[in-house]
Design a protein around this motif. Structure first.
Motif, short mmCIF file in Angstrom:
data_model
loop_
_atom_site.label_atom_id
_atom_site.label_comp_id
_atom_site.label_asym_id
_atom_site.label_seq_id
_atom_site.Cartn_x
_atom_site.Cartn_y
_atom_site.Cartn_z
N GLY A 117 0.51 40.83 65.56
CA GLY A 117 1.08 41.29 66.76
C GLY A 117 0.59 40.31 67.77
N ARG A 118 -0.96 40.12 67.64
CA ARG A 118 -1.58 39.36 68.93
C ARG A 118 -1.05 37.79 68.61
NH1 ARG A 118 -7.72 41.22 69.01
NH2 ARG A 118 -7.34 43.59 69.24
N ALA A 119 -0.98 37.31 67.46
CA ALA A 119 -0.63 36.20 67.12
C ALA A 119 0.96 35.80 67.57
CB ALA A 119 -0.45 35.75 65.62
N ASN A 120 1.82 36.64 67.53
CA ASN A 120 3.12 36.63 68.04
C ASN A 120 3.40 36.99 69.65
OD1 ASN A 120 4.49 35.69 65.68
ND2 ASN A 120 4.37 37.45 64.75
N GLY A 121 2.20 37.18 70.18
CA GLY A 121 2.35 37.52 71.68
C GLY A 121 2.97 38.92 71.84
N ILE A 122 2.90 39.80 71.02
CA ILE A 122 3.60 41.09 71.26
C ILE A 122 2.38 41.99 72.02
CG2 ILE A 122 3.96 43.26 70.15
CD1 ILE A 122 5.09 41.60 67.84
N LYS A 123 3.04 42.89 73.17
CA LYS A 123 2.24 43.43 74.17
C LYS A 123 1.28 44.50 73.28
CE LYS A 123 5.12 42.68 78.05
NZ LYS A 123 5.85 43.03 79.12
N GLU A 124 0.20 44.76 74.13
CA GLU A 124 -0.67 45.75 73.46
C GLU A 124 -0.22 47.21 73.15
OE1 GLU A 124 -5.03 47.95 74.70
OE2 GLU A 124 -4.23 46.35 76.08
N LYS A 125 0.65 47.77 73.92
CA LYS A 125 0.93 49.12 73.69
C LYS A 125 2.09 49.02 72.44
CE LYS A 125 3.90 52.76 75.95
NZ LYS A 125 4.51 52.95 77.15
N ALA A 126 2.84 48.09 72.46
CA ALA A 126 3.58 47.89 71.30
C ALA A 126 3.01 47.62 69.90
CB ALA A 126 4.70 46.70 71.43
N ARG A 127 1.78 46.77 69.88
CA ARG A 127 1.04 46.73 68.87
C ARG A 127 0.62 48.01 68.29
NH1 ARG A 127 -1.43 42.54 71.74
NH2 ARG A 127 -3.42 43.52 71.66
N ARG A 128 -0.11 48.72 69.27
CA ARG A 128 -0.61 49.85 68.76
C ARG A 128 0.40 51.09 68.22
NH1 ARG A 128 -6.07 52.72 69.59
NH2 ARG A 128 -5.53 54.76 69.29
N ALA A 129 1.63 50.91 69.00
CA ALA A 129 2.78 51.71 68.42
C ALA A 129 3.25 51.16 66.86
CB ALA A 129 4.06 51.60 69.14
N ALA A 130 3.06 50.14 66.67
CA ALA A 130 3.52 49.57 65.44
C ALA A 130 2.37 49.86 64.13
CB ALA A 130 3.62 47.91 65.38
N VAL A 131 0.95 49.78 64.74
CA VAL A 131 -0.05 50.12 63.74
C VAL A 131 0.01 51.55 63.54
CG1 VAL A 131 -2.59 50.31 63.31
CG2 VAL A 131 -1.26 48.19 64.59
N GLU A 132 0.32 52.43 64.45
CA GLU A 132 0.51 53.98 64.02
C GLU A 132 1.52 54.28 63.23
OE1 GLU A 132 -0.06 56.35 67.75
OE2 GLU A 132 -2.16 55.51 68.16
N ARG A 133 2.71 53.57 63.79
CA ARG A 133 3.88 54.02 62.72
C ARG A 133 3.55 53.46 61.32
NH1 ARG A 133 7.11 51.49 67.04
NH2 ARG A 133 7.81 53.12 68.64
N CYS A 134 2.90 52.29 61.07
CA CYS A 134 2.52 52.12 59.83
C CYS A 134 1.63 52.79 59.08
CB CYS A 134 1.95 50.67 59.99
SG CYS A 134 1.16 50.16 58.33
N VAL A 135 0.69 53.49 59.75
CA VAL A 135 -0.12 54.47 59.07
C VAL A 135 0.49 55.85 58.70
CG1 VAL A 135 -2.45 55.55 59.14
CG2 VAL A 135 -2.16 53.07 60.11
N HIS A 136 1.28 56.25 60.03
CA HIS A 136 2.06 57.33 59.73
C HIS A 136 2.95 57.27 58.60
CE1 HIS A 136 4.20 60.97 60.88
NE2 HIS A 136 5.49 60.29 60.56
N THR A 137 3.64 56.37 58.37
CA THR A 137 4.54 56.32 57.08
C THR A 137 3.84 56.22 55.88
OG1 THR A 137 6.00 54.72 58.43
CG2 THR A 137 6.13 54.38 55.96
N TYR A 138 2.60 55.50 55.93
CA TYR A 138 1.71 55.62 54.62
C TYR A 138 1.19 57.22 54.28
CZ TYR A 138 -2.15 55.49 51.52
OH TYR A 138 -3.01 55.59 50.34
N ARG A 139 0.94 57.82 55.41
CA ARG A 139 0.66 59.27 55.31
C ARG A 139 1.66 60.18 55.06
NH1 ARG A 139 0.28 63.07 59.20
NH2 ARG A 139 0.64 61.61 61.00
N ASN A 140 2.78 59.67 55.53
CA ASN A 140 3.93 60.79 55.13
C ASN A 140 4.42 60.44 53.69
OD1 ASN A 140 7.28 60.46 55.38
ND2 ASN A 140 6.70 62.41 56.30
N ARG A 141 4.60 59.22 53.51
CA ARG A 141 5.09 59.01 52.08
C ARG A 141 3.88 59.34 51.05
NH1 ARG A 141 10.02 59.10 51.31
NH2 ARG A 141 9.27 58.54 48.97
N ILE A 142 2.77 59.30 51.08
CA ILE A 142 1.90 59.57 50.07
C ILE A 142 1.80 61.31 49.90
CG2 ILE A 142 -0.30 60.30 51.18
CD1 ILE A 142 -0.21 58.04 48.22
#
Length: 488
Positions: free
Chosen positions: A167-192
């Motif tokens: 996200g940093r390499a692609n110039g994505i803003k901090e808030k959007a990066r944080r949301a993307a990471v949290e959605r990623c981890v939430h998906t893992y937790r939900n699917r497991i």
């Protein structure tokens, strides 16, 4: 065993190094699901959920760059400058080549002790599209060089950090990066959690079919559509041995021969480090014959319909550059029925230094058996081979089709929507791999129903992305000073 297929390696031997050891062998998986659930909750005493947030950034870590040099000492010296050049392109390409550095760091953090067949290098660039034996495109993990038994949380941490760094390499803003990471981890937790409640075979067979996934992840958000997956799928449908042969080879009479495009693609007759090219061809023939022995009988029958034409050395990847990799050209029905196999060197997983040695006889078999465990459907031509080189060192390989409907996501041009969707898809596949090979009930109960773990990993991702950028600065400075060789 094949003898004599050797190359010089770097003369700069790495200094002996002690690695912290992580216990993943004493975990007991109970028969009773209630006991498994209690064991997962009890693991929080060893590694509290909030403890995963902690990482203290250190500047000037010249010592960890030594881990890269340690790996390079075992690789083809002529290709090491190319490896460093590819890693130096950005902090994200650097991160892609530092699985060993991160494993070394994670071994010093709290560990739950719940083992899985870990990917070992689960960054978002190591997931993609490929064709299943039923000719359907699926999305899944697509790199298994580092797979071994290890802590499940190391994989999700490496994935989460990769979302942040990308996200940093692609110039994505901090808030959007944080949301993307949290959605990623939430998906893992939900699917497991969902996998832990499914019948075992039902969970084993589950997968992300690309056709069905397109609608799910090309959702409209704020008036925008994420077309990243569809673009990758369209390219993947065209990537097969016919396309590979058209791009990489040419006709010489009734033979298909590889093109010369050094250093990425070099026919074996042009490899100057080998004095006897005919002997090299014979050794590769033997390598392929040994590979045949690793296949099931039905796959051997398929292979036996093909005739060998040519072989070449082919450079692959970013962090893998310098490992010995070959491609072999076959044709089947006629000259217009090509099959290109890739034979890639398999060395010890970065996890083995911290989690114990692989139980398999060779690292080629470790990669293949690990792939079959954690990937929803494996290449039908997947197998392994090995030999002892002139210097007495073992050379292990795994073998697969070079292009088998493989499609990579364009991670260099992701917007915030595409980054979030890709992170969620990768997390789905990672949870599936861990549910197939580990105690999903224990992991799900360790994680619990709150977002505490999600927030902890998101915080860790920020700190470790900062660490990656600091290490990248050191890496670049060493290149600039001439300490590390780098191709122009």
């Amino acid at each position: 065993m094949l003898v004599g297929m050797s190359e010089k390696t770097s003369t700069a031997a790495p200094q002996p190094r002690e690695y912290p050891q992580v216990d993943v062998g004493s975990w007991v998986e109970h028969d009773d699901p209630r006991q498994r659930a209690r064991a997962g909750i009890a693991a929080r005493a060893k590694a509290p959920l909030e403890s995963h947030a902690i990482w203290q950034v250190r500047e000037g870590r010249r010592d960890v760059i030594g881990l890269l040099e340690e790996q390079s000492a075992q690789r083809v010296p002529d290709l090491v400058p190319l490896r460093y050049a590819r890693m130096s392109a950005s902090a994200f390409t650097f991160y892609r080549g530092t699985a060993l550095i991160m494993a070394n760091d994670l071994a010093r953090t709290p560990v739950t002790g719940i083992p899985v067949q870990a990917v070992g290098d689960a960054h978002i660039g190591n997931f993609g599209i490929f064709r299943s034996p039923s000719a359907h495109l699926v999305f899944d993990i697509n790199d298994f060089d580092e797979t071994a038994t290890g802590p499940w949380e190391w994989d999700i941490k490496r994935l989460a950090v990769s979302v942040e760094v990308c996200g940093r390499a692609n110039g994505i803003k901090e808030k959007a990066r944080r949301a993307a990471v949290e959605r990623c981890v939430h998906t893992y937790r939900n699917r497991i959690d969902q996998f832990s409640k499914m019948d075992y075979l039902e969970a084993w067979y589950d997968h992300l079919d690309v056709e069905h996934t397109l609608d799910r992840y090309e959702s409209t958000r704020d008036g925008r559509k994420n077309r990243t997956l569809r673009a990758a799928a369209m390219k993947a449908r065209l990537k097969d041995s016919d396309a590979a042969a058209a791009k990489l080879a040419h006709f010489e009479g009734d033979r298909l021969c590889f093109n010369s495009a050094p250093p990425e693609l070099v026919p074996i007759d042009e490899l100057t480090q080998y004095a006897d090219h005919e002997a090299l061809r014979e050794r590769i023939d033997t390598l392929l014959a040994n590979y045949r022995d690793s296949l099931y009988d039905d796959r051997r029958r398929v292979l036996d319909h093909y005739r060998f034409h040519d072989a070449a050395r082919k450079v692959v990847g970013v962090g893998s550059v310098g490992q010995r990799a070959w491609v072999a050209m076959y044709t089947g029905r006629d000259i217009d029925d090509p099959l290109i196999l890739q034979m890639k060197e398999a060395t010890a997983s970065v996890l083995e230094r911290f989690c114990g040695k692989s139980p398999y006889a060779t690292h080629g078999e470790r990669v293949v058996q690990g792939q079959k465990l954690i990937q929803s459907t494996a290449d039908v031509m997947l197998g392994w081979s090995s030999f002892i080189a002139e210097d007495g060192r073992p050379r292990d390989y795994y073998v697969r089709q070079l292009w088998n409907g493989k499609g990579s996501i364009d991670i260099d041009h992701l917007n915030d929507l595409a980054l979030s969707d890709l992170g969620r898809m990768c997390a789905w596949c990672l949870a599936h791999a861990h549910a197939r090979t580990g105690d999903s009930t224990a992991i799900a109960n360790y994680l619990g129903g709150s977002d505490e773990f999600d927030r902890a990993i998101a915080s860790f991702a920020v700190s470790y992305a900062d660490q990656t950028e600091e290490d990248y600065k050191v890496f670049k400075s060493l290149i600039k000073k001439g300490v590390l060789p780098c191709a122009k």
